[in-house]
Design a protein around this motif. Structure first.
Motif, short mmCIF file in Angstrom:
data_model
loop_
_atom_site.label_atom_id
_atom_site.label_comp_id
_atom_site.label_asym_id
_atom_site.label_seq_id
_atom_site.Cartn_x
_atom_site.Cartn_y
_atom_site.Cartn_z
N MET A 1 64.42 23.60 87.94
CA MET A 1 63.93 23.08 89.30
C MET A 1 62.80 23.58 89.55
SD MET A 1 66.39 21.31 91.04
CE MET A 1 66.04 20.25 92.24
N PHE A 2 62.76 24.89 89.50
CA PHE A 2 60.82 25.08 89.98
C PHE A 2 60.42 25.74 88.40
CE2 PHE A 2 63.79 24.87 93.76
CZ PHE A 2 62.48 23.82 94.25
N ALA A 3 59.11 26.28 88.33
CA ALA A 3 58.23 26.88 88.02
C ALA A 3 59.06 28.11 86.98
CB ALA A 3 56.81 26.88 88.17
N GLY A 4 59.07 27.94 85.84
CA GLY A 4 59.64 28.51 84.46
C GLY A 4 60.82 28.86 84.46
N CYS A 5 61.23 28.01 85.17
CA CYS A 5 62.80 27.36 85.62
C CYS A 5 63.25 28.39 83.98
CB CYS A 5 62.92 26.45 84.79
SG CYS A 5 62.20 24.72 85.68
N ALA A 6 63.47 29.78 85.02
CA ALA A 6 64.68 31.12 83.89
C ALA A 6 65.72 31.15 84.79
CB ALA A 6 63.18 32.26 83.98
N GLY A 7 66.59 31.15 84.74
CA GLY A 7 67.84 31.33 85.46
C GLY A 7 68.07 30.39 86.72
N ASP A 8 67.82 30.80 88.12
CA ASP A 8 68.44 30.19 89.08
C ASP A 8 66.39 29.13 89.26
OD1 ASP A 8 65.69 31.60 90.06
OD2 ASP A 8 66.78 32.53 91.32
N GLY A 9 65.81 28.94 88.10
CA GLY A 9 65.08 27.82 88.14
C GLY A 9 65.57 26.03 88.03
N ALA B 1 68.57 22.81 87.52
CA ALA B 1 69.42 22.37 87.91
C ALA B 1 70.50 21.72 86.90
CB ALA B 1 68.91 21.89 89.28
N GLY B 2 71.59 21.12 86.71
CA GLY B 2 72.14 20.61 86.17
C GLY B 2 72.55 19.28 86.95
N TRP B 3 72.73 18.65 86.03
CA TRP B 3 72.99 17.27 86.75
C TRP B 3 73.97 16.24 85.41
CZ3 TRP B 3 70.79 12.04 86.16
CH2 TRP B 3 71.91 10.83 87.47
N GLN B 4 75.13 16.16 85.32
CA GLN B 4 75.73 14.67 84.39
C GLN B 4 75.24 15.21 82.38
OE1 GLN B 4 75.34 11.69 84.58
NE2 GLN B 4 76.55 10.67 86.83
N ASN B 5 75.21 16.62 83.29
CA ASN B 5 75.42 16.96 81.90
C ASN B 5 73.24 17.54 80.97
OD1 ASN B 5 77.63 18.12 81.27
ND2 ASN B 5 77.84 16.68 80.28
N ALA B 6 73.20 17.49 82.25
CA ALA B 6 70.83 17.07 82.02
C ALA B 6 70.33 18.34 82.57
CB ALA B 6 70.89 16.11 82.28
N ALA B 7 69.35 18.81 81.85
CA ALA B 7 68.96 20.19 82.75
C ALA B 7 67.71 19.62 83.46
CB ALA B 7 68.46 21.17 82.50
N VAL B 8 67.46 19.92 84.52
CA VAL B 8 66.18 19.92 85.40
C VAL B 8 65.62 20.72 85.50
CG1 VAL B 8 64.92 18.15 87.21
CG2 VAL B 8 66.88 17.79 86.28
N CYS B 9 64.33 20.43 84.91
CA CYS B 9 63.61 21.78 85.44
C CYS B 9 62.29 21.33 85.44
CB CYS B 9 62.89 22.80 84.62
SG CYS B 9 61.38 24.02 84.20
#
Length: 67
Positions: free
Chosen positions: A1-9, A11-19
């Motif tokens: 969800m936040f810069a880098g999106c490594a690990g805890d960055g 978030a998933g929503w209906q099998n889609a990742a958001v970065c």
């Protein structure tokens, strides 16, 4: 969800990742959600007879009125 999106960055929503960066999150998600809920609440209140108008939203602008 936040810069880098490594690990805890991310978030998933209906099998889609958001970065996205924090700025993108605020601009593209938080702001539209806020205004959607504000307008929806305004419409429900008006529908139920609450006398709301533009003056209720722009009271801070009354200091700039010229007479």
């Amino acid at each position: 969800m936040f810069a880098g999106c490594a690990g805890d960055g991310s978030a998933g929503w209906q099998n889609a990742a958001v970065c996205m960066s924090g700025n993108e999150y605020v601009v593209n998600w938080v702001t539209p959600q806020f205004y959607f809920h504000l307008v929806t609440a305004y419409n429900i209140l008006r529908h139920n007879g609450v006398p709301l108008g533009k003056a209720d939203y722009v009271q801070h602008m009354l200091a700039y009125l010229r007479q």
